[in-house]
Write a protein that holds these residues in place. Sequence first.
Motif, PDB file in Angstrom:
ATOM      1  N   THR A  72      -6.614  11.672   2.623  1.00  0.00           N
ATOM      2  CA  THR A  72      -5.572  11.875   3.627  1.00  0.00           C
ATOM      3  C   THR A  72      -4.211  11.694   2.984  1.00  0.00           C
ATOM      4  O   THR A  72      -3.960  10.688   2.313  1.00  0.00           O
ATOM      5  CB  THR A  72      -5.726  10.874   4.790  1.00  0.00           C
ATOM      6  OG1 THR A  72      -7.033  11.008   5.341  1.00  0.00           O
ATOM      7  CG2 THR A  72      -4.685  11.116   5.866  1.00  0.00           C
ATOM      8  N   ASP A  74      -0.337  11.284   3.939  1.00  0.00           N
ATOM      9  CA  ASP A  74       0.575  10.948   5.030  1.00  0.00           C
ATOM     10  C   ASP A  74       1.983  11.337   4.610  1.00  0.00           C
ATOM     11  O   ASP A  74       2.474  10.853   3.596  1.00  0.00           O
ATOM     12  CB  ASP A  74       0.557   9.439   5.296  1.00  0.00           C
ATOM     13  CG  ASP A  74      -0.773   8.962   5.813  1.00  0.00           C
ATOM     14  OD1 ASP A  74      -1.343   9.659   6.662  1.00  0.00           O
ATOM     15  OD2 ASP A  74      -1.251   7.904   5.379  1.00  0.00           O
ATOM     16  N   ASN A 102      -1.553  14.193   7.697  1.00  0.00           N
ATOM     17  CA  ASN A 102      -0.987  13.646   8.929  1.00  0.00           C
ATOM     18  C   ASN A 102       0.506  13.465   8.714  1.00  0.00           C
ATOM     19  O   ASN A 102       0.975  13.401   7.574  1.00  0.00           O
ATOM     20  CB  ASN A 102      -1.630  12.302   9.274  1.00  0.00           C
ATOM     21  CG  ASN A 102      -3.105  12.431   9.572  1.00  0.00           C
ATOM     22  OD1 ASN A 102      -3.560  13.433  10.107  1.00  0.00           O
ATOM     23  ND2 ASN A 102      -3.869  11.409   9.228  1.00  0.00           N
ATOM     24  N   LYS A 151       0.264   4.782  13.557  1.00  0.00           N
ATOM     25  CA  LYS A 151      -0.316   5.842  12.730  1.00  0.00           C
ATOM     26  C   LYS A 151      -1.391   5.293  11.795  1.00  0.00           C
ATOM     27  O   LYS A 151      -2.487   5.843  11.699  1.00  0.00           O
ATOM     28  CB  LYS A 151       0.785   6.523  11.918  1.00  0.00           C
ATOM     29  CG  LYS A 151       0.330   7.669  11.072  1.00  0.00           C
ATOM     30  CD  LYS A 151       1.569   8.331  10.479  1.00  0.00           C
ATOM     31  CE  LYS A 151       1.252   9.117   9.277  1.00  0.00           C
ATOM     32  NZ  LYS A 151       0.564   8.386   8.247  1.00  0.00           N
ATOM     33  N   GLU A 155      -5.488   6.050  11.741  1.00  0.00           N
ATOM     34  CA  GLU A 155      -6.172   6.567  10.553  1.00  0.00           C
ATOM     35  C   GLU A 155      -7.315   5.670  10.111  1.00  0.00           C
ATOM     36  O   GLU A 155      -8.328   6.149   9.603  1.00  0.00           O
ATOM     37  CB  GLU A 155      -5.177   6.748   9.408  1.00  0.00           C
ATOM     38  CG  GLU A 155      -4.250   7.904   9.637  1.00  0.00           C
ATOM     39  CD  GLU A 155      -3.107   7.977   8.656  1.00  0.00           C
ATOM     40  OE1 GLU A 155      -2.570   9.069   8.488  1.00  0.00           O
ATOM     41  OE2 GLU A 155      -2.743   6.940   8.062  1.00  0.00           O
TER      42      GLU A 155
END
Length: 169
Positions: A72, A74, A102, A151, A155
Amino acid sequence: PVRLHIFEWGGMGTQRDLVGWIDITDAATLQNTANILQATTRRPRQIQTALGVAMLYGAGALNRQRDCWRRTLDLTGDGKSNQGPRPREVHELPEMSDITINALVIGGAAGGSDALSGLTAYFGAEVVRGPDAFIETALGFAAFRDAMERKLLKELQTFAIGNMKTQNQ
Protein backbone atom coordinates in the motif's frame (compact mmCIF):
# COMPACT_ATOMS: atom_id res chain seq x y z
CA PRO A 1 4.03 -6.07 12.52
CA VAL A 2 3.87 -3.31 9.96
CA ARG A 3 6.78 -2.33 7.74
CA LEU A 4 7.02 1.37 6.85
CA HIS A 5 9.04 3.55 4.53
CA ILE A 6 8.33 7.26 4.86
CA PHE A 7 9.32 9.87 2.29
CA GLU A 8 8.63 13.52 1.62
CA TRP A 9 7.76 14.71 -1.86
CA GLY A 10 6.72 17.85 -3.68
CA GLY A 11 7.82 18.83 -7.17
CA MET A 12 10.08 16.95 -9.58
CA GLY A 13 13.28 15.73 -7.95
CA THR A 14 12.34 16.78 -4.41
CA GLN A 15 11.64 13.33 -2.96
CA ARG A 16 13.66 12.42 0.11
CA ASP A 17 13.50 9.49 2.48
CA LEU A 18 12.67 10.43 6.04
CA VAL A 19 12.59 6.91 7.48
CA GLY A 20 13.96 3.94 5.55
CA TRP A 21 12.22 0.57 5.70
CA ILE A 22 11.53 -0.24 9.33
CA ASP A 23 9.47 -2.93 11.04
CA ILE A 24 7.15 -1.45 13.63
CA THR A 25 7.03 -4.34 16.08
CA ASP A 26 6.62 -2.60 19.42
CA ALA A 27 5.72 0.69 21.08
CA ALA A 28 9.37 1.74 21.46
CA THR A 29 10.03 1.41 17.72
CA LEU A 30 6.86 3.32 16.93
CA GLN A 31 7.82 6.09 19.35
CA ASN A 32 11.34 6.30 17.92
CA THR A 33 9.89 6.65 14.41
CA ALA A 34 7.53 9.37 15.63
CA ASN A 35 10.47 11.18 17.24
CA ILE A 36 12.41 11.10 13.97
CA LEU A 37 9.46 12.58 12.09
CA GLN A 38 8.85 15.27 14.72
CA ALA A 39 12.51 16.28 14.58
CA THR A 40 12.53 16.51 10.79
CA THR A 41 12.44 20.03 9.38
CA ARG A 42 9.87 20.31 6.64
CA ARG A 43 11.15 21.74 3.41
CA PRO A 44 9.76 25.11 2.34
CA ARG A 45 6.38 24.87 0.65
CA GLN A 46 6.59 24.51 -3.12
CA ILE A 47 4.14 25.53 -5.79
CA GLN A 48 4.98 22.41 -7.79
CA THR A 49 3.08 19.21 -7.11
CA ALA A 50 4.31 16.11 -8.93
CA LEU A 51 1.86 13.40 -7.84
CA GLY A 52 2.79 11.02 -10.68
CA VAL A 53 6.46 11.25 -9.73
CA ALA A 54 5.61 10.68 -6.06
CA MET A 55 3.63 7.58 -7.04
CA LEU A 56 6.58 6.21 -9.01
CA TYR A 57 9.01 6.98 -6.18
CA GLY A 58 6.79 5.17 -3.68
CA ALA A 59 6.34 2.24 -6.07
CA GLY A 60 10.14 1.97 -6.36
CA ALA A 61 10.41 1.70 -2.58
CA LEU A 62 7.64 -0.91 -2.44
CA ASN A 63 9.23 -2.89 -5.25
CA ARG A 64 12.37 -3.24 -3.16
CA GLN A 65 10.20 -5.04 -0.57
CA ARG A 66 8.62 -7.74 -2.74
CA ASP A 67 7.99 -10.06 0.24
CA CYS A 68 5.19 -7.82 1.55
CA TRP A 69 1.81 -9.56 1.45
CA ARG A 70 0.02 -6.22 1.11
CA ARG A 71 1.61 -3.35 -0.76
CA THR A 72 0.00 0.00 0.00
CA LEU A 73 1.25 3.43 -0.98
CA ASP A 74 -0.16 6.28 1.07
CA LEU A 75 -0.06 9.68 -0.57
CA THR A 76 -0.89 12.84 1.31
CA GLY A 77 -1.44 16.01 -0.69
CA ASP A 78 -3.04 19.42 -0.66
CA GLY A 79 -3.15 20.16 -4.38
CA LYS A 80 -3.56 18.84 -7.88
CA SER A 81 -0.59 17.62 -9.86
CA ASN A 82 0.91 20.41 -11.96
CA GLN A 83 4.28 18.91 -12.88
CA GLY A 84 5.48 15.63 -14.38
CA PRO A 85 3.28 12.82 -15.60
CA ARG A 86 -0.39 12.88 -14.64
CA PRO A 87 -1.12 10.35 -11.90
CA ARG A 88 -3.52 8.36 -14.07
CA GLU A 89 -0.75 8.00 -16.69
CA VAL A 90 1.39 5.96 -14.30
CA HIS A 91 -1.37 3.64 -12.97
CA GLU A 92 -0.81 0.93 -15.56
CA LEU A 93 3.00 0.98 -15.65
CA PRO A 94 4.60 -2.35 -14.70
CA GLU A 95 6.18 -0.94 -11.54
CA MET A 96 2.70 -0.07 -10.24
CA SER A 97 1.29 -3.62 -10.45
CA ASP A 98 -0.22 -5.01 -7.25
CA ILE A 99 0.04 -1.66 -5.45
CA THR A 100 -2.95 -0.10 -3.74
CA ILE A 101 -2.83 3.68 -3.42
CA ASN A 102 -4.76 5.40 -0.66
CA ALA A 103 -4.81 9.14 -0.15
CA LEU A 104 -5.14 11.72 2.56
CA VAL A 105 -6.39 14.94 1.01
CA ILE A 106 -5.84 18.21 2.88
CA GLY A 107 -8.18 20.97 1.80
CA GLY A 108 -7.48 24.56 2.69
CA ALA A 109 -9.62 25.65 5.60
CA ALA A 110 -10.04 29.03 3.86
CA GLY A 111 -11.57 27.33 0.80
CA GLY A 112 -14.05 25.43 2.93
CA SER A 113 -15.68 22.11 2.24
CA ASP A 114 -16.37 22.93 -1.44
CA ALA A 115 -12.63 23.18 -2.17
CA LEU A 116 -12.01 19.99 -0.20
CA SER A 117 -14.75 18.20 -2.17
CA GLY A 118 -13.19 19.24 -5.48
CA LEU A 119 -9.72 18.10 -4.45
CA THR A 120 -11.12 14.83 -3.11
CA ALA A 121 -12.87 14.18 -6.43
CA TYR A 122 -9.59 14.87 -8.26
CA PHE A 123 -7.68 12.38 -6.08
CA GLY A 124 -10.45 9.85 -6.59
CA ALA A 125 -10.24 10.16 -10.38
CA GLU A 126 -6.46 10.51 -10.71
CA VAL A 127 -4.61 8.99 -7.75
CA VAL A 128 -6.28 6.22 -5.74
CA ARG A 129 -6.19 2.73 -7.19
CA GLY A 130 -6.51 -0.89 -6.23
CA PRO A 131 -8.85 -3.06 -4.22
CA ASP A 132 -10.37 -1.32 -1.20
CA ALA A 133 -8.51 1.93 -2.01
CA PHE A 134 -9.93 4.96 -0.21
CA ILE A 135 -9.49 8.65 0.50
CA GLU A 136 -9.44 10.26 3.94
CA THR A 137 -9.86 14.04 4.20
CA ALA A 138 -8.72 16.82 6.49
CA LEU A 139 -10.17 20.32 6.35
CA GLY A 140 -6.96 22.28 6.86
CA PHE A 141 -3.66 21.26 8.39
CA ALA A 142 -5.08 21.58 11.92
CA ALA A 143 -7.24 18.50 11.18
CA PHE A 144 -4.35 16.51 9.70
CA ARG A 145 -3.39 14.51 12.79
CA ASP A 146 -6.90 13.15 13.35
CA ALA A 147 -7.34 12.37 9.65
CA MET A 148 -4.01 10.52 9.51
CA GLU A 149 -4.94 8.49 12.57
CA ARG A 150 -8.31 7.52 11.02
CA LYS A 151 -6.56 6.58 7.78
CA LEU A 152 -3.90 4.43 9.41
CA LEU A 153 -6.42 2.64 11.62
CA LYS A 154 -8.58 1.86 8.60
CA GLU A 155 -5.57 0.46 6.73
CA LEU A 156 -4.54 -1.70 9.66
CA GLN A 157 -7.99 -3.26 9.97
CA THR A 158 -7.20 -5.83 7.30
CA PHE A 159 -7.23 -9.54 7.80
CA ALA A 160 -4.41 -11.74 6.56
CA ILE A 161 -5.71 -15.14 5.54
CA GLY A 162 -3.33 -17.96 4.78
CA ASN A 163 -3.08 -21.68 4.63
CA MET A 164 -1.19 -23.33 7.45
CA LYS A 165 -0.45 -27.03 7.14
CA THR A 166 0.38 -29.17 10.11
CA GLN A 167 3.13 -31.80 10.10
CA ASN A 168 0.56 -34.61 9.95
CA GLN A 169 -0.99 -33.43 6.66
